[in-house]
Design an enzyme around this catalytic site. Structure first.
Site, PDB file in Angstrom:
ATOM      1  N   LYS A  99      -7.534  -5.758   1.195  1.00 24.69           N
ATOM      2  CA  LYS A  99      -6.975  -5.404   2.510  1.00 24.69           C
ATOM      3  C   LYS A  99      -7.141  -6.543   3.516  1.00 24.69           C
ATOM      4  CE  LYS A  99      -5.829  -1.094   1.353  1.00 24.69           C
ATOM      5  NZ  LYS A  99      -4.470  -0.583   1.310  1.00 24.69           N
ATOM      6  N   GLU A 121      -4.555   2.900  10.502  1.00 20.80           N
ATOM      7  CA  GLU A 121      -4.901   4.138   9.807  1.00 20.80           C
ATOM      8  C   GLU A 121      -5.720   3.725   8.590  1.00 20.80           C
ATOM      9  OE1 GLU A 121      -2.103   2.496   9.253  1.00 20.80           O
ATOM     10  OE2 GLU A 121      -2.551   2.169   7.128  1.00 20.80           O
ATOM     11  N   SER A 388      -8.905  -4.408  -7.139  1.00 23.34           N
ATOM     12  CA  SER A 388      -8.573  -4.493  -5.712  1.00 23.34           C
ATOM     13  C   SER A 388      -9.765  -4.323  -4.790  1.00 23.34           C
ATOM     14  CB  SER A 388      -7.498  -3.462  -5.375  1.00 23.34           C
ATOM     15  OG  SER A 388      -7.902  -2.181  -5.797  1.00 23.34           O
TER      16      SER A 388
HETATM   17  C1  LIG Z   1      -9.894  -0.962  -3.052  1.00 23.14           C
HETATM   18  C2  LIG Z   1      -8.555  -0.343  -2.827  1.00 23.14           C
HETATM   19  N1  LIG Z   1      -7.602  -0.504  -3.763  1.00 23.14           N
HETATM   20  C3  LIG Z   1      -6.371   0.034  -3.615  1.00 23.14           C
HETATM   21  C4  LIG Z   1      -6.061   0.797  -2.507  1.00 23.14           C
HETATM   22  C5  LIG Z   1      -4.698   1.404  -2.433  1.00 23.14           C
HETATM   23  O1  LIG Z   1      -3.882   0.785  -1.502  1.00 23.14           O
HETATM   24  P1  LIG Z   1      -2.675  -0.158  -1.948  1.00 23.14           P
HETATM   25  O2  LIG Z   1      -1.893   0.628  -2.953  1.00 23.14           O
HETATM   26  O3  LIG Z   1      -1.951  -0.408  -0.689  1.00 23.14           O
HETATM   27  O4  LIG Z   1      -3.259  -1.388  -2.544  1.00 23.14           O
HETATM   28  C6  LIG Z   1      -7.011   0.980  -1.492  1.00 23.14           C
HETATM   29  C7  LIG Z   1      -6.691   1.756  -0.291  1.00 23.14           C
HETATM   30  O5  LIG Z   1      -7.490   2.050   0.537  1.00 23.14           O
HETATM   31  C8  LIG Z   1      -8.295   0.399  -1.670  1.00 23.14           C
HETATM   32  O6  LIG Z   1      -9.260   0.542  -0.756  1.00 23.14           O
END
Ligand SMILES: Cc1ncc(COP(=O)(O)O)c(C=O)c1O
Length: 407
Positions: A99, A121, A388
């Site tokens: 993020k 948000e 992620s």
């Molecule tokens: C670590 C992590 N991975 C994935 C996501 C999912 O979001 P996005 O699909 O936008 O990557 C989030 C959302 O809060 C997250 O905190």
């Protein structure tokens, strides 16, 4: 494998017209927001084409966020699954998830637009933490809207945001999760648009957000492609990422769209697709309009938005970004799911085989890979998974689920 310092590529392909990806995307918003979105689009287009802006963002991504993040080859997990698995380590960024990439870009734009206040948000809290962090860095006022249910399950991140000087506003309407937090943020923005930038955390919302957030996240895929080529000598057979709104997946896919790699987005299967309690908006959604854009959403027969369910707050969203809807429609990417139980199994598997504790969101990608190795994923395949985020925020929840006791 860390590779050379990050370089931001020049702009990627723009959506057509008013931000359309095929039949998806667009700008379905109250009239009061249209000038702000046009202004944002204009500022982003100018900034993204400017070498000065990209150099400033590169500097922040390098010296503040810790890029480039490494790609880690997972020997023990690979052996266990009969695959060759590489992880793109967004968990190692400052604040612990991908993020931060998007938020640093949007903070620079906020300054460029001479606004003093940001709102955001958040579901899992990671986007809220990233926004609060960067607001502190840039000296901006910051308000984060968060569903009351998520405030409860992500208490650690609520305290982190407050410690960073942000005001966290619990939202009790609807299902009191991410969808409702976005509604509330949009309501605030309508009233404060002259002084406030709405820092959206995924590739959702009206044009230019899905395009802009994809461009800020493509650094993940661009780096990963270079690193995979250095390690494997070629592109991986398969590129896998979890999908909530879809920002880490689209950022990763952006680096591989023009290769022959298979792209797989893993959605939240919750209690199973037949249970109706899940967040699989590509697999089970239908076209509709929500939060300013046309995409795939979980809906009932009357077109009412259904509540999503996932063990992971970050995947608990009843829709998906419009570019994913288009990638699914054209068949360039595939969308699969992992259930809550499979995500917990993925969390445990990566922890014990590699000493890496993943966030529950990417644990879905690991859980899917474990289920499908030797099936949808042929034995011996090379696989890149975007990790992620790190799992600190989820350990209390997992501990309670596994032992029945709160930490
Ligand atoms: C670590 C992590 N991975 C994935 C996501 C999912 O979001 P996005 O699909 O936008 O990557 C989030 C959302 O809060 C997250 O905190």
């Amino acid at each position: 494998m860390r590779g050379s310092p990050v370089t931001l590529e020049p702009p990627g392909p723009e959506p057509t017209g008013l931000g359309r990806f095929g039949e998806f995307g667009g700008r379905f918003v109250p009239e009061t927001l249209v000038p702000a979105l046009i202004d944002l689009e204009h500022n982003f287009r100018e900034a993204w084409a400017s070498e000065v802006f990209r150099a400033e963002l590169t500097e922040l991504l390098t010296s503040y966020a810790g890029r480039p993040t490494p790609v880690t080859e997972c020997h023990r997990l690979s052996e266990r699954l009969g695959l060759r698995v590489l992880l793109k380590r967004e968990d190692l960024t400052h604040t612990g998830s991908h993020k931060i990439n998007n938020v640093l870009g949007q903070a620079l734009l906020t300054r460029r637009m001479q606004k003093q206040r940001v709102i955001a948000e958040t579901g899992a809290g990671q986007h809220g933490v990233a926004t609060a962090t960067v607001a502190a860095l840039f000296g901006l006022d910051c308000v984060v809207f968060m569903g009351a249910v998520d405030v409860e399950r992500q208490a650690l991140n609520v305290f982190r945001m407050q410690s960073l000087g942000a005001d966290v506003v619990p939202v009790t309407s609807g299902s009191a999760t991410l969808k409702d937090a976005i509604n509330e943020a949009l309501r605030d923005w309508v009233a404060t648009v002259d002084t406030t930038h709405y820092c959206i955390g995924s590739v959702v919302g009206p044009h230019p957000y899905p395009w802009m957030v994809r461009e800020f996240q493509r650094v993940v895929g661009d780096e990963a492609r270079e690193q995979c080529r250095a390690i494997l000598g070629t592109d991986p057979d398969l590129v896998v990422a979890c999908v909530g709104g879809g920002s880490n997946a689209i950022g990763t896919f952006a680096g591989f769209l023009d290769t022959s790699a298979r792209l797989v987005g893993v959605e939240a299967g919750g209690h199973g697709l037949e249970s109706g309690q899940h967040g699989a908006s590509v697999s089970r959604g239908v076209p509709g309009v929500l939060h300013g854009s046309r995409s795939l959403f979980l809906q009932d027969e009357d077109g009412q938005i259904l509540e999503a369910h996932s063990i992971s707050a970050g995947l608990d969203y009843p829709g998906v970004g419009p570019e994913h809807a288009e990638l699914a429609a054209t068949g360039r990417a595939e969308y699969a799911f992992a259930t809550d139980d499979e995500a917990v199994a993925g969390f445990q598997l990566l922890s014990v085989t590699e000493g890496i504790v993943p966030a529950l969101e990417p644990a879905h990608a690991i859980g899917w890979l474990a289920r499908e190795s030797g099936r949808a994923v042929p034995a011996g395949s090379t696989v890149l998974v975007t990790l992620s985020g790190r799992g600190d925020k989820d350990v209390a929840l997992i501990a309670e689920r596994l032992t029945g006791e709160r930490l």
